[in-house]
Design a protein around this motif. Structure first.
Motif, PDB file in Angstrom:
ATOM      1  N   PRO A 189      25.968  -3.763   1.596  1.00  0.00           N
ATOM      2  CA  PRO A 189      25.112  -4.861   1.142  1.00  0.00           C
ATOM      3  C   PRO A 189      23.727  -4.325   0.781  1.00  0.00           C
ATOM      4  O   PRO A 189      23.225  -3.410   1.432  1.00  0.00           O
ATOM      5  CB  PRO A 189      25.031  -5.781   2.360  1.00  0.00           C
ATOM      6  N   GLU A 239      20.245  -8.789  -0.646  1.00  0.00           N
ATOM      7  CA  GLU A 239      21.282  -9.649  -0.094  1.00  0.00           C
ATOM      8  C   GLU A 239      20.996  -9.979   1.381  1.00  0.00           C
ATOM      9  O   GLU A 239      21.143 -11.117   1.821  1.00  0.00           O
ATOM     10  CB  GLU A 239      22.578  -8.839  -0.236  1.00  0.00           C
ATOM     11  N   GLU A 259      19.946  -3.503  -5.383  1.00  0.00           N
ATOM     12  CA  GLU A 259      20.740  -4.191  -6.394  1.00  0.00           C
ATOM     13  C   GLU A 259      19.944  -4.214  -7.702  1.00  0.00           C
ATOM     14  O   GLU A 259      20.507  -4.292  -8.772  1.00  0.00           O
ATOM     15  CB  GLU A 259      21.016  -5.623  -5.902  1.00  0.00           C
TER      16      GLU A 259
END
Lengths: 351, 184
Positions: A333, A337, B67
């Motif tokens: 992750p 997140e 991300e």
């Protein structure tokens, strides 16, 4: 000397050499293979033994035999290979032979995938094979710690006569970071039990078959005392901003660094969160978690599995506060997140 | 540079994507920065996709993963399709326009493009495409200092054939030159 850039798997292998490791027995598997490759390159020059066995079963039994001679030896694999090694690990634990077993872990069950995971937590911390035994399980979180814990792992193994497992997510094996290379270590612990040839002394016998129930129980009690001692003296964890935290996240390995970043970001928003990072997965840092549970409102276990360490957190917390779970598998992750998950919990719980 | 910069390198396997990341990592380490290099790993093969994430920071790096990188260096079209939505708002994308046949759809991105595959072929150094792109990117962004890179070139390529190092240096400088002329 300055820092050098190394891959996690290579740093671990170099750490083992620094610790005086004299033999590597293994069978390659992604994402651990660089460890075997490194040893295959280095050992011929150093006079050590690199042996690619015909199977994991053979490899672990070679470790068993070589460790019995008192030499520092190791093996490395990943989930499916570590499963195959369990029988041998059980034997080594009962024979009380020091060695280093590395699991550069990937997702299961079955053949699973090759992407990072922490789903071998139960296997590592519950023994994994048959019988009442434990391993010391170390979980590094950086390339530097891959080297440091390999060195420390051999030391702990010798001191307690126990197999030590070093478990790291596949990504930690594959990634590169600059590290300080440690000075070579001279193993200092005497091994009067080793099978080194019995000229001038009575033979040392290493055996794990105890058909007499009295002897078997005595052996188990002996091992248990050692495990008690380990629980009392060797459990380790790192804590980060836990003192005033309402919500404490628990994560190990590379995962713990990702969580740390999310904690830092959430703190900037005024949310009182902290992190406990178990360094020894066994012995688990119960006392540190239990103490933190006196002040915190809630725990969140973050794992690259479907929820395994959460059971140990719940045991340590002993019902004092709720323990929530967030996990993925095959995917680490991201901090973003975890941050969202913190915000979601903080809003729900009013932290 | 901000206190922390995360750069994604993405393209086909065989384009030198992982090497680009390693080069930048080495160069930043040479400047005394904290760095990490995280590759995608899998059943990689030539023609498959490959990427790596480089983090450069003044302080200790907490998470080497993200991300949403600030910058993406994109060597082929599938990588743009995959990573465009993930780049941070007002981030930078560096494109190999020889192989990426579209521009980003987002209008907040700072887009830098150069036809590296063509440039490399013109220089008779097709394997140098990655170094051209890297030279241009470093010249434009100063993510690491150009002088430090040049001074560290031999250290970064330690153990490699001097001819190979020379070819890489040529390609890198061609990229620097391209950025000076074309990216005002």
């Amino acid at each position: 000397m300055g820092k050098i850039l190394m891959k996690g798997n290579e740093a671990l292998a170099e750490g083992a050499l620094i610790a005086g490791c004299q033999g590597f027995f293994g069978y390659p598997i992604t994402p651990s293979s660089e460890i075997a490759e490194y040893m295959a390159r280095k050992f011929p020059q150093l006079g050590g033994i690199f042996l690619q066995a015909e199977s994991e079963l053979a490899a672990i039994n070679m470790v068993y035999g070589a460790a019995a001679t008192g030499a520092r030896v190791m093996t490395a694999s990943s989930g499916p290979g570590i499963s195959l090694k369990q029988e041998g690990i059980s034997f080594i634990a009962e024979a009380e032979l020091p060695c280093l077993i590395v699991n550069i872990s990937r997702g299961g069950p079955g053949l699973g995938g090759i992407q990072p995971a922490q789903s071998d937590y139960f296997q590592a911390t519950r023994g994994g094979g048959h019988g009442d035994y434990r391993l010391i399980v170390l979980a590094p979180s950086s390339v530097q710690e891959m080297m440091d814990y390999a060195i420390e792992g051999f030391d702990l193994a010798d001191r307690y006569r126990i197999p030590v497992m070093l478990m790291a997510e596949g990504t930690l094996g594959q990634m590169m970071e600059p590290i300080y290379v440690r000075e070579p270590v001279k193993p200092a612990i005497e091994k009067p039990w080793a099978t080194t040839g019995c000229a001038g002394r009575s033979p040392n016998i290493i055996n794990t078959l105890h058909l007499s129930p009295e002897v078997l129980e005595h052996r188990n009690q002996h091992l248990q005392r050692k495990y008690d001692q380990l629980q009392a003296n060797e459990s380790r964890a790192e804590t980060f901003m836990t003192d005033d935290a309402d919500l404490i996240l628990v994560a190990f390995g590379l995962m713990s660094r990702v969580v740390k970043k999310a904690v830092i970001e959430a703190r900037k928003q005024g949310i009182k969160v902290g992190l406990i990072r178990p360094i020894t997965l066994w012995p688990f840092p119960d006392a540190i978690i239990k103490e933190a549970a006196e002040k915190a409102q809630m725990f969140l276990s973050v794992e690259i599995s479907m929820g395994q360490m959460i059971e140990d957190i719940r045991l340590a917390v002993d019902g004092a506060v709720p323990v929530d779970f967030y996990g993925r598998i095959g995917i680490i992750p991201n901090p973003e997140e975890i941050y969202s998950e913190i915000i979601r919990i903080a809003e729900r719980e009013g932290f | 540079m901000d206190r922390e910069e995360q750069v994604l390198f993405a393209g086909f396997g065989g384009q030198g994507v992982l090497s680009m990341g390693q080069f930048l990592t080495h160069a930043a380490m040479g400047e005394g920065k904290n760095v990490s290099w995280v590759p995608s790993y899998g059943a990689e093969m030539r023609g498959g996709t490959a990427n790596c994430l480089v983090t450069i920071a003044e302080e200790e790096i907490s998470s080497p993963l993200t991300e949403n990188p600030m910058t993406a260096v994109i060597m082929n079209r599938p990588s743009l399709d995959k990573f465009e939505p993930k780049i941070q708002p007002h981030g930078t994308v560096v494109l190999n326009s020889s192989l990426v046949d579209r521009l980003p759809e987002r209008d907040d991105l700072n887009v830098l493009q150069l036809p590296v595959t063509e440039l490399a072929e013109k220089m008779n150094n097709p394997r140098g495409a990655n170094m051209i792109l890297l030279g241009a990117y470093i010249q434009k962004t100063s993510v690491v200092s150009l002088d430090d890179v040049m001074n560290n070139f031999d250290v970064i390529f330690k153990g490699k054939n001097p001819k190979v190092i020379e070819k890489n240096k040529e390609a890198f400088l061609a990229g620097v030159e391209y950025a000076r002329k074309n990216w005002k």
